[in-house]
Write a protein that holds these residues in place. Structure first.
Motif, PDB file in Angstrom:
ATOM      1  N   TRP A  97       0.757  -1.232  -0.166  1.00 57.57           N
ATOM      2  CA  TRP A  97       0.186  -0.105  -0.326  1.00 57.57           C
ATOM      3  C   TRP A  97       0.742   1.193   0.104  1.00 57.57           C
ATOM      4  CZ3 TRP A  97      -0.380   3.858   3.608  1.00 57.57           C
ATOM      5  CH2 TRP A  97      -1.483   4.748   3.479  1.00 57.57           C
ATOM      6  N   ALA A  98       2.041   1.271   0.731  1.00 55.65           N
ATOM      7  CA  ALA A  98       2.711   2.640   0.806  1.00 55.65           C
ATOM      8  C   ALA A  98       3.543   2.910  -0.194  1.00 55.65           C
ATOM      9  CB  ALA A  98       3.671   2.388   2.244  1.00 55.65           C
ATOM     10  N   ASP A  99       3.450   4.382  -0.485  1.00 61.60           N
ATOM     11  CA  ASP A  99       4.417   4.987  -1.475  1.00 61.60           C
ATOM     12  C   ASP A  99       5.661   5.271  -0.549  1.00 61.60           C
ATOM     13  OD1 ASP A  99       2.913   5.338  -3.605  1.00 61.60           O
ATOM     14  OD2 ASP A  99       1.649   6.904  -3.020  1.00 61.60           O
ATOM     15  N   ALA A 100       5.512   5.483   0.779  1.00 60.14           N
ATOM     16  CA  ALA A 100       6.783   5.795   1.355  1.00 60.14           C
ATOM     17  C   ALA A 100       6.754   5.437   2.978  1.00 60.14           C
ATOM     18  CB  ALA A 100       7.196   7.360   1.348  1.00 60.14           C
ATOM     19  N   LEU A 101       7.665   4.998   3.651  1.00 69.32           N
ATOM     20  CA  LEU A 101       7.586   4.556   5.113  1.00 69.32           C
ATOM     21  C   LEU A 101       8.532   5.355   5.695  1.00 69.32           C
ATOM     22  CD1 LEU A 101       7.366   0.944   6.274  1.00 69.32           C
ATOM     23  CD2 LEU A 101       8.283   2.713   7.644  1.00 69.32           C
ATOM     24  N   LEU A 102       7.978   6.062   6.885  1.00 70.88           N
ATOM     25  CA  LEU A 102       8.672   6.788   7.610  1.00 70.88           C
ATOM     26  C   LEU A 102       8.651   6.345   9.213  1.00 70.88           C
ATOM     27  CD1 LEU A 102      10.336   9.440   8.539  1.00 70.88           C
ATOM     28  CD2 LEU A 102       8.231  10.826   8.678  1.00 70.88           C
ATOM     29  N   VAL A 103       9.748   5.948   9.868  1.00 72.03           N
ATOM     30  CA  VAL A 103       9.685   5.654  11.336  1.00 72.03           C
ATOM     31  C   VAL A 103      10.231   6.833  12.056  1.00 72.03           C
ATOM     32  CG1 VAL A 103      10.576   4.166  13.052  1.00 72.03           C
ATOM     33  CG2 VAL A 103      10.392   3.339  10.560  1.00 72.03           C
ATOM     34  N   ALA A 104       9.107   7.514  12.894  1.00 71.59           N
ATOM     35  CA  ALA A 104       9.723   8.527  13.477  1.00 71.59           C
ATOM     36  C   ALA A 104       8.568   8.686  14.706  1.00 71.59           C
ATOM     37  CB  ALA A 104       9.184  10.059  12.602  1.00 71.59           C
ATOM     38  N   PRO A 105       9.481   8.617  15.936  1.00 71.26           N
ATOM     39  CA  PRO A 105      10.639   8.543  16.256  1.00 71.26           C
ATOM     40  C   PRO A 105      11.232   7.105  15.943  1.00 71.26           C
ATOM     41  CG  PRO A 105       9.388   8.448  18.364  1.00 71.26           C
ATOM     42  CD  PRO A 105       8.334   8.616  17.116  1.00 71.26           C
ATOM     43  N   ALA A 106      12.457   6.894  15.552  1.00 73.66           N
ATOM     44  CA  ALA A 106      13.172   5.552  15.566  1.00 73.66           C
ATOM     45  C   ALA A 106      14.190   5.362  16.701  1.00 73.66           C
ATOM     46  CB  ALA A 106      13.761   5.546  14.145  1.00 73.66           C
ATOM     47  N   SER A 107      13.787   4.536  17.368  1.00 72.59           N
ATOM     48  CA  SER A 107      14.560   4.483  18.809  1.00 72.59           C
ATOM     49  C   SER A 107      15.829   3.780  18.420  1.00 72.59           C
ATOM     50  CB  SER A 107      14.049   3.513  19.701  1.00 72.59           C
ATOM     51  OG  SER A 107      13.591   2.444  19.179  1.00 72.59           O
ATOM     52  N   ALA A 108      16.816   3.805  19.137  1.00 71.00           N
ATOM     53  CA  ALA A 108      18.184   3.129  19.109  1.00 71.00           C
ATOM     54  C   ALA A 108      17.903   1.245  19.060  1.00 71.00           C
ATOM     55  CB  ALA A 108      19.194   3.495  20.148  1.00 71.00           C
ATOM     56  N   ASN A 109      17.055   1.095  20.057  1.00 74.06           N
ATOM     57  CA  ASN A 109      16.655  -0.345  19.685  1.00 74.06           C
ATOM     58  C   ASN A 109      15.919  -0.821  18.407  1.00 74.06           C
ATOM     59  OD1 ASN A 109      16.017  -2.939  20.994  1.00 74.06           O
ATOM     60  ND2 ASN A 109      14.104  -2.460  20.584  1.00 74.06           N
ATOM     61  N   PHE A 110      15.074  -0.190  17.796  1.00 71.95           N
ATOM     62  CA  PHE A 110      14.628  -0.026  16.573  1.00 71.95           C
ATOM     63  C   PHE A 110      15.687  -0.074  15.443  1.00 71.95           C
ATOM     64  CE2 PHE A 110      12.651   1.038  12.397  1.00 71.95           C
ATOM     65  CZ  PHE A 110      11.750  -0.175  12.567  1.00 71.95           C
ATOM     66  N   LEU A 111      16.612   0.834  15.441  1.00 70.78           N
ATOM     67  CA  LEU A 111      17.570   1.118  14.429  1.00 70.78           C
ATOM     68  C   LEU A 111      18.355  -0.334  14.572  1.00 70.78           C
ATOM     69  CD1 LEU A 111      18.620   4.856  14.930  1.00 70.78           C
ATOM     70  CD2 LEU A 111      17.131   3.592  13.225  1.00 70.78           C
ATOM     71  N   ALA A 112      18.841  -0.804  15.582  1.00 73.45           N
ATOM     72  CA  ALA A 112      19.573  -1.899  15.846  1.00 73.45           C
ATOM     73  C   ALA A 112      18.530  -3.325  15.082  1.00 73.45           C
ATOM     74  CB  ALA A 112      19.825  -2.292  17.269  1.00 73.45           C
ATOM     75  N   ARG A 113      17.394  -3.278  15.421  1.00 68.08           N
ATOM     76  CA  ARG A 113      16.613  -4.513  14.780  1.00 68.08           C
ATOM     77  C   ARG A 113      16.688  -4.159  13.468  1.00 68.08           C
ATOM     78  NH1 ARG A 113      11.888  -3.640  16.823  1.00 68.08           N
ATOM     79  NH2 ARG A 113      11.314  -5.484  16.583  1.00 68.08           N
ATOM     80  N   LEU A 114      16.536  -3.139  12.844  1.00 64.95           N
ATOM     81  CA  LEU A 114      16.018  -2.953  11.364  1.00 64.95           C
ATOM     82  C   LEU A 114      17.510  -3.148  10.766  1.00 64.95           C
ATOM     83  CD1 LEU A 114      14.293  -2.087   9.217  1.00 64.95           C
ATOM     84  CD2 LEU A 114      14.926   0.284   9.638  1.00 64.95           C
TER      85      LEU A 114
END
Length: 417
Positions: free
Chosen positions: A91-108
């Motif tokens: 569905w998405a044209d773009a995906l924005l993660v905001a806020p992106a925590s340090a934990n999420f950045l590590a998992r991504l």
């Protein structure tokens, strides 16, 4: 004027105090013209409630990877139990993660997919951006910086962070960018520059061939694909002229729109403006025939049968391809059978650089929100799978830009036959 008109933006919210800004981010995205859906991690719900995000977005909030609550799918068409992350990703044209925590950045960075948000990030073909938000020491930590480097190599855009005072009382880098700046940055994802400095003409919609002052011959084209192509060309940096038959659609932004009714009017308008065009894309479903005579008054229902004599309309696409010099000419072929073979014959008979073929039928083609294309050129065939017409139009423009620049770099117009 909105900068994200008709764009579908997925906003991911992770756990962090900056989640309180998410409601404002949704509001500003919608003010810019986007349709917004929100995905919240479990930790995010400790900082802001799903009900708040539902209220500002106008849609239920997505939270579960499997067996999501009823009514949360972005579309009912084709949705399957346990597959909501795939539906959202498409569905998405773009995906924005905001806020992106340090934990999420590590998992991504690790490519994990153990919750809905991370799974959608892996499953989508749309651009993914993250807006980090964390304590300055967490931001500066070598592990976080290594994760950011990995994300950058994987094509993830990093928005920010800013510097300033933080909720912990410290001052330094790690503040999430403000919502207004995030909207500006997400808008830039759609400005590709692939057609910078070029002029593009697009035709769209049906034509109306009058029988009398009330009735006429037309077809089922809604104009959605042509308008999406015009918008995508503008996003790619082109100066765009859209010649449109009768539709219920609003004029695309940053596009000069010329409204016409009949095939002859479209032919005249195209030839009046095509002189400066580098690329011509004929998306319109132009009527092949028109009544030989138009009745001055409404034809009454007196006779059991009546006969209409039809006259062939001018062939707009072939006439553009025959110009000396001609623009890079792209046609469309809507077929119900033998799609590739019929499209090939049409490309060759009209001497086109490229033809975009699609099968019309149930839930595809005319009037639908999705479509697929088979791009046929002199050098081969490229399929574009079923997807929303806005995304399909951007993929088509990218393909056209590559082919156009290849022919011009060679210094000669492509030999089509």
């Amino acid at each position: 004027m909105g900068t994200l008109t008709n764009k579908r933006i997925l906003l991911g919210i992770t756990g962090g105090i900056a989640a309180y800004k998410s409601a404002d981010t949704v509001r500003r995205l919608r003010d810019a013209g986007a349709e917004v859906r929100a995905i919240m991690t479990a930790a995010a719900t400790e900082f802001i409630t799903p009900l708040t995000l539902q209220a500002v977005s106008g849609h239920p909030v997505h939270r579960q990877l499997l067996d999501a609550e009823p009514g949360q799918r972005p579309t009912d068409a084709g949705a399957q139990d346990g597959m909501d992350h795939i539906e959202l990703a498409r569905w998405a044209d773009a995906l924005l993660v905001a806020p992106a925590s340090a934990n999420f950045l590590a998992r991504l960075a690790q490519g994990r997919a153990d919750d809905l948000l991370s799974a959608v990030c892996l499953a989508t073909q749309a651009p993914v951006a993250v807006a980090p938000a964390m304590n300055r020491q967490m931001w500066s930590n070598a592990a976080t910086q290594a994760n950011l480097a990995t994300l950058g190599k994987n094509g993830i855009r990093i928005f920010g962070p800013a510097e300033g005072s933080q909720a912990c009382g410290e001052t330094g880098p790690g503040r999430m960018l403000e919502p207004a700046e995030l909207v500006t940055q997400i808008s830039q994802l759609f400005v590709t520059g692939e057609l910078d400095g070029l002029s593009v003409m697009v035709t769209a919609g049906p034509t109306w061939e009058a029988i009398d002052p009330v009735r006429g011959l037309t077809n089922r084209s809604s104009g959605k694909m042509g308008y999406a192509v015009a918008q995508a060309a503008a996003e790619a940096g082109a100066r765009v002229i859209l010649v449109s038959g009768p539709t219920a659609l609003a004029d695309p932004e940053r596009v000069q729109t010329v409204r016409v009714s009949s095939a002859q009017e479209m032919y005249d308008a195209v030839h009046a403006h095509v002189g400066t065009a580098n690329i011509f894309i004929g998306v319109a479903a132009v009527a092949d025939y028109r009544p030989s005579q138009i009745a001055d008054n409404k034809i009454k229902k007196d006779a059991q049968n009546i006969t209409l004599e039809l006259t062939r309309n001018p062939d707009i696409l072939a006439s553009i391809a025959a110009l000396k010099p001609a623009p890079f000419t792209v046609g469309f072929a809507a077929e119900t059978e033998d799609v590739e073979q019929r499209a090939r014959r049409k490309r060759e008979s009209k001497n086109l650089d490229l033809i975009a073929a699609n099968r019309v039928g149930t839930n595809l083609g005319f009037g639908s929100e999705e479509n697929s294309l088979l791009l046929i050129g002199q050098d081969g065939v490229t399929p574009l799978p079923i997807q929303p017409k806005t995304q399909l139009a951007r993929a088509l423009i990218r393909h056209i830009a590559v082919k156009y620049h290849a022919t011009r770099t060679a210094g000669v117009r492509q030999i089509r036959r």
